[in-house]
Design an enzyme around this catalytic site. Structure first.
Site, short mmCIF file in Angstrom:
data_model
loop_
_atom_site.label_atom_id
_atom_site.label_comp_id
_atom_site.label_asym_id
_atom_site.label_seq_id
_atom_site.Cartn_x
_atom_site.Cartn_y
_atom_site.Cartn_z
N GLU A 251 0.89 -1.18 0.00
CA GLU A 251 0.00 0.00 0.00
C GLU A 251 0.91 1.21 0.00
O GLU A 251 1.54 1.51 1.02
CB GLU A 251 -0.88 0.02 1.26
CG GLU A 251 -1.86 -1.12 1.36
CD GLU A 251 -3.01 -1.03 0.38
OE1 GLU A 251 -3.12 0.00 -0.32
OE2 GLU A 251 -3.78 -1.98 0.30
N GLU A 385 4.44 13.15 -4.69
CA GLU A 385 3.62 13.10 -3.48
C GLU A 385 4.26 14.01 -2.43
O GLU A 385 5.43 13.84 -2.08
CB GLU A 385 3.55 11.67 -2.94
CG GLU A 385 2.65 11.58 -1.72
CD GLU A 385 2.65 10.20 -1.08
OE1 GLU A 385 3.72 9.60 -0.93
OE2 GLU A 385 1.55 9.74 -0.72
#
Ligand code: NAD
Length: 491
Positions: A251, A385
């Protein structure tokens, strides 16, 4: 200062292999508030041996599923009973506002244990009608020892994503929490004991990623790695897993688009967009960090977004009236500052924020919610990000161009859409490359709904029935039920 100088191994608190410790600062002050023993490869080995022994010889995976289920339910009850305490630990350690940890996140964690308590009794096989001479059935067995490596943004929630299904399926677990947030998971060990989980089934060893994390991911007795964290670390973990032919689920990071059409209520969409990016002070993997606003409402939307963003109360995360807390660690704050500066240098328009609050303690890790407009898709703030409270706003009018831009990053974790047009909403939900698509809402996560990434946001699905595929392996059992046999060596 709180001292955590032991590890949780084989159901008890044990001494570390060295006397080394690291400090965990309180993000609201920048001052160390906890000192945590640093796990080394020897400590990880001890924890893995304990998990292996519990799996091979312990009662956990052979006990009736109903009994495991009862224990998981008890663990859920204990989470609820201690949720105030756990929320305060989490907020002190990672800086997230108490209205988020105490109000929503920690109490919700109980639901993960309740849901997987129910699913524990549904892990069934199939009977396959191959032919009349054979009876074939499948059995879903636990995979064994699961090494779970956690990030710092929601430690106990990320732990629940892994622990609840792992235990439901009969596995044993070793946790390596983030070096920034080890405290809550260490204290969670007390609930594990109280719930009656047998010794060795859950083990916890904090430490640094390249030392303890690597030792766990490479340990030959670890059968599966469940990892949540950054994409670069995830790639490294995938290499370790490949070398050991271990099962792995990743993840990872995100750079999710949030898209607002001109047919949606403007104020409602502004609030939805704000909570999509500014909740948890921007430190969520699904943060809606790229905002696409339809040309017809762009100016009005941006004005309102900037106005409302300036009103967000950034303050002491322990104060229940605080709306946004602090960044978790100094390195994260530095990363945000660096990327914000890159946005300015590359020519984006800084509409608000872009720095720590004026009256913030200089040692603390606060950063103001930040809005950039005039962002080009090739800028770093449009591609990388940030994992902080920074949103880049784009203007769009054409659907095809929108889809191309929305999908034009390496990540694919989530996407949001705000429109009253059901055809458009469903059409776009098919075209967006993301593991979760939210229509007229954002950042909805539920224990029963699969969650995970497309592209470089990772693979494997947590939550829902799907996650049990990650924590079980299928065995096919063949039985010859015919009276005859064939002799292939007969002349
Ligand atoms: P990180 O990758 O720096 O660290 C995550 C964990 O990996 C930590 O426990 C760390 O100690 C460990 N680690 C680091 N190097 C390692 C190595 N070489 N071997 C083994 N373990 C190692 O991530 P972070 O900064 O803690 O968390 C932020 C990141 O996590 C962001 O990118 C965010 O998007 C991601 N995240 C993803 C999800 C999701 O569900 N997709 C959820 C939360 C956070």
């Amino acid at each position: 200062m709180k001292i955590y100088d032991q590890f949780f191994i084989d159901g008890e608190w044990v001494e570390p292999s060295t006397g080394d410790r690291f400090e965990s600062p309180n993000p609201a002050t920048g001052q160390p508030w906890a000192s945590v023993a640093e796990g080394r490869a020897e400590d990880i080995d001890r924890a893995v041996q304990s998990a292996h022994n519990a799996f091979e010889n312990g009662p956990w995976h052979i006990m009736p599923a109903s009994q495991r289920s009862e224990i998981l339910r008890r663990l859920g009850d204990l989470v609820l009973k201690h949720s105030d305490h756990l929320a305060k630990l989490e907020t002190t350690d990672n800086g997230k506002a108490i209205r988020e940890t105490g109000g929503v996140e920690i109490p919700a964690i109980a639901k993960w244990y309740y849901y997987f308590a129910g699913l524990a009794e549904t892990i069934e096989g199939r009977t396959i009608p191959v032919n009349n001479d054979l009876h074939v059935h499948t059995v879903r067995e636990p995979v064994g020892v699961c090494g779970c490596i956690l990030p710092w943004n929601s430690p106990l929630l990320m732990a629940a994503f892994k622990l609840a299904p792992a235990l439901a399926a009969g596995n044993t677990v070793v946790f390596k929490p983030s070096e920034n947030t080890s405290v809550s998971i260490l204290e969670f060990a007390n609930l594990i004991q109280e719930a009656g989980i047998p010794p060795g089934v859950v083990n916890i060893v904090p430490g640094y990623g390249p030392v303890a994390g690597k030792a766990l991911a490479q340990h030959p007795l670890v059968d599966k790695i469940a990892f949540t964290g950054g994409t670069e670390t995830g790639k490294q973990i995938a290499h370790y897993a490949a070398d050991g032919v271990k099962r792995v689920s990743l993840e990872l990071g995100g750079k999710s688009p949030n898209i607002v059409f001109d047919d949606y209520d403007l104020e409602e969409a502004v609030v939805g967009v704000m909570s999509g990016i500014f909740v948890a002070a921007g430190q969520t993997c699904v943060a809606g960090s790229r905002l696409f606003v339809h040309d017809k409402i762009y100016d009005e939307f941006l004005d309102l977004l900037v106005k409302r963003t300036r009103q967000i109360r950034v303050d002491n995360p322990m104060d229940p009236t605080t709306q946004m807390g602090a960044q978790t660690c100094q390195s994260q704050l530095n990363k945000i500052k660096e990327l914000v500066q890159s946005g300015i240098d590359e020519g984006a328009d800084l509409m608000t924020g872009g720095k720590p609050p004026q009256d913030a303690d200089p040692s603390s890790y606060f950063f103001l919610p930040t809005v950039f407009s005039g962002v080009q898709t090739n800028m770093r703030i449009a591609q990388e990000e940030i994992f902080g409270p920074v949103v880049s706003v784009f203007r769009f009018s054409e659907e095809d161009e929108l889809v191309e831009k929305a999908n034009g990053v390496k990540y694919g974790l989530a996407a949001g859409l705000w429109t009253r047009d059901v055809k458009r909403a469903l059409r776009l939900s098919r075209r967006l490359k993301a593991g979760s698509v939210w229509i007229n809402c954002y950042r909805k996560i539920n224990w029963a709904v699969p969650f995970g990434g497309f592209k470089m946001s990772g693979y494997g699905r947590e939550n829902g029935q799907e996650v049990l595929d990650l924590f079980t392996q299928t065995k096919s059992v063949w039985i010859d039920i015919s009276e005859d046999y064939i002799d292939p060596y007969a002349t």
